[in-house]
Write an enzyme that holds these catalytic residues in place. Structure first.
Site, mmCIF file in Angstrom:
data_model
loop_
_atom_site.group_PDB
_atom_site.id
_atom_site.type_symbol
_atom_site.label_atom_id
_atom_site.label_comp_id
_atom_site.label_asym_id
_atom_site.label_seq_id
_atom_site.Cartn_x
_atom_site.Cartn_y
_atom_site.Cartn_z
ATOM 1 N N ARG A 66 0.831 -1.354 -0.210
ATOM 2 C CA ARG A 66 0.086 0.070 0.013
ATOM 3 C C ARG A 66 0.781 1.182 0.200
ATOM 4 N NH1 ARG A 66 -4.129 -2.063 3.865
ATOM 5 N NH2 ARG A 66 -2.495 -2.319 5.283
ATOM 6 N N LYS A 208 17.431 -25.942 6.303
ATOM 7 C CA LYS A 208 18.691 -26.157 7.129
ATOM 8 C C LYS A 208 19.537 -27.167 6.532
ATOM 9 C CE LYS A 208 16.557 -23.907 11.186
ATOM 10 N NZ LYS A 208 16.979 -22.666 11.590
ATOM 11 N N GLU A 242 13.878 -22.292 22.525
ATOM 12 C CA GLU A 242 14.233 -20.747 22.457
ATOM 13 C C GLU A 242 14.442 -20.189 23.618
ATOM 14 O OE1 GLU A 242 12.538 -19.224 18.304
ATOM 15 O OE2 GLU A 242 10.903 -20.141 19.461
ATOM 16 N N ASP A 261 2.556 -23.348 16.196
ATOM 17 C CA ASP A 261 3.598 -22.498 15.512
ATOM 18 C C ASP A 261 4.809 -23.480 15.274
ATOM 19 O OD1 ASP A 261 5.025 -20.305 15.029
ATOM 20 O OD2 ASP A 261 6.206 -20.393 16.906
ATOM 21 N N HIS A 266 7.724 -27.614 11.789
ATOM 22 C CA HIS A 266 9.200 -28.093 12.075
ATOM 23 C C HIS A 266 9.279 -29.335 12.843
ATOM 24 C CE1 HIS A 266 9.478 -24.038 10.919
ATOM 25 N NE2 HIS A 266 9.405 -23.559 12.288
#
Ligand code: BG6
Length: 512
Positions: A66, A208, A242, A261, A266
């Site tokens: 935009r 990866k 994490e 998530d 994964h």
């Protein structure tokens, strides 16, 4: 005497699979180019590919959004992202060349901006020699997929002109749905416009190096595969931990949580690569068929109140820093039951894996950032050493260290030097940093290049995505009824229920 090899250009022998292939004439349009992912990952990866000489000379990058940006405004934005995030050294030459092919088209997802975009792409095909080959990267929330795909179809951008060998591909980012049913709907929306062979779903873990190495480790060697089964393996632990909190991502994460998530994509992809049978080749279809087979055989273990765990981080010490809890994070609903830690026990119902629990866990604000897959072996069937001699001997393990300290560790018992016979655990390590001088490309580099090359091995198919949801759905449904997740202090290894989940079978999480 061997016959002399016909002369080949040592720099680029088309048959030499060790050399990376260069993408043919093409361009990429990024939707959502002002978002975090584009800024941190996609734009730097595109520059790194250009810097490595892997993009075609006329490669063209078009941003669509935009903002009332000129070409120069967008170039400045891309350059900022590149200077901040690229892994290769910045070269003015490469940048100048790349910047010639950077364009911005202003429009929103639901207006006539798409007509402008189509016309601009056609002009660029002529000016830049992109050959009418376009990859459309949807770096936007999935709620927009339908509108964008339909707009592309409406203006005729989704399919190339008939009778040409030009191509159009769409690259999409997770979350691919919220559960199996919504994933099906999403796939139907995308597949109504783009055939499955033109859809590239990103699961950046597959990009990866260490994840691709699972295949090399298992199938290029003789020492691992004979032991890679229920006869020798006691259980498998897949950890993606994490240390970061939610930071500015509360808006995306609330209502999604750790399982959707990370586990749905994964971790289930890691499980599939670890547990699948050897594919008949590494062609995409053969590889995907094996992954589908193993995902189909994967089921949650029951009862779910004992075989799963979830948590939410509370304030605590992360190293030397005192950090706030999830409920205090800006933008997060303090009453939310979204989990920041999720663990589950899965079984793979096949001859190879019968009776071997696969424990999967992921969480934010844990002790440290680490992703690893540990195959923990059964004890030796007979222990000839006395009890006092093997107190420091645990279970043997092969640990695939996905990140950050990339490599493989084998843990086994060894005699402690001295006059007594005492056996203690030791580690034998392979570290990428020591074994190779070559640097691993960033996951997004690999995946963007593969999408331009039509190399789909590292992209999950819609069948894999839907199967992954079918594994997770019963767990998510159970959690939806089970009240608030347990709290765990930041900087620890998650809720206590996660430890109990393993303890009931006499197991314990590794402390990576
Ligand atoms: C993403 C998740 O897919 O992976 C994030 O949405 C997570 O929540 C990220 O932080 C981790 O990626 P990596 O490559 O740093 O392990």
């Amino acid at each position: 005497m061997t016959a002399p090899r016909p002369w080949v250009n040592p720099l680029r022998d088309a048959n030499d699979k060790r050399l990376p292939r260069i993408a043919g004439p093409s361009g990429m349009v990024i939707f959502g180019v002002t978002g975090d992912l584009a800024y941190k990952k996609l734009l730097p990866a595109i520059y790194d590919l250009a810097n490595r000489g892997l993009l075609p000379a006329g490669f063209t990058l078009v941003g669509f959004g935009r903002r009332q940006w000129s070409k120069q405004d967008f170039c400045d934005y891309v350059r900022g992202a590149v200077e901040k995030g690229a892994r290769t050294t910045f070269s003015e030459n490469v940048w100048t060349h790349l910047a010639e092919g950077i364009e911005f088209v202003t429009g929103s997802f639901d207006d006539a901006g798409f007509d402008l975009l189509r016309d601009r792409l056609a002009e660029l095909d002529v000016a830049r020699g992109t050959g009418s080959n376009w990859a459309y990267y949807l770096s936007v929330p999935p709620d927009f997929f339908s509108t964008i795909c339909h707009q592309m179809q409406r203006v005729g951008m989704a399919t190339p002109a008939e009778g040409t060998d030009a191509w159009r591909r769409v690259i999409i980012e997770k979350p691919f749905g919220h559960d199996q049913e919504s994933a099906r709907k999403l796939n139907a929306i995308v597949n109504a416009v783009f055939p499955e062979s033109s859809v590239f779903r990103i699961d950046h873990y597959l990009g990866k190096e260490t994840v691709q190495n699972i295949l090399a480790l298992r199938f290029a060697n003789q020492i691992f595969e004979p032991m890679w089964n229920a006869h020798y393996i006691d259980h498998v632990q897949i950890t993606m931990a994490e240390d970061i909190g939610l930071g500015g991502r509360a808006g995306y994460y609330d209502g999604i949580g750790a399982a959707r998530d990370v586990i749905q994509n994964h971790l289930l992809q890691l499980l599939a690569l670890v547990a699948m049978e050897e594919p008949s080749s590494f062609e995409p279809a053969a590889l995907q068929a094996e992954k589908i087979k193993v995902l189909r055989a994967t089921k949650p273990e029951y009862p779910l109140n004992k075989t799963t765990a979830r948590g939410q981080y509370a304030a605590g010490w992360q190293g030397s820093e005192y950090v706030q809890g999830l409920r205090e994070e800006e933008g997060f609903d303090p009453h939310s039951s979204t989990e920041t830690y999720a663990a589950c026990t899965l079984s793979v119902n096949s001859r190879r894996w019968a009776g071997v629990p696969f424990y999967l866990r992921t969480g934010k604000r844990l002790g440290r950032r680490v992703t690893e897959i540990a195959l923990v072996f059964k004890h030796a069937p007979y222990q000839p050493f006395g009890e006092g001699q093997t107190e420091a001997l645990g279970q043997n393990a092969v640990v695939i260290r996905v990140q950050p300290d990339e490599g493989v560790t084998m843990r086994f018992g060894s005699k402690v030097p001295g006059s007594t016979m005492e056996v203690r655990d030791v580690n034998m390590d392979f570290a990428y940093a020591e074994a190779f001088t070559e640097e691993s490309p960033e996951a997004y580099e690999r995946l963007i290049l593969d999408a331009l090359l039509d190399e789909s091995s590292l992209f999950p198919t819609n069948a894999e995505v839907e199967l992954s949801w079918s594994i997770l759905d019963p767990i998510l449904n159970y959690w939806a009824e089970a009240g608030q997740p347990e709290e765990y202090p930041a900087g620890t290894w998650g809720p206590r229920s996660a430890d109990r989940m393993l303890a009931r079978r006499g197991h314990a999480w590794r402390r990576p």
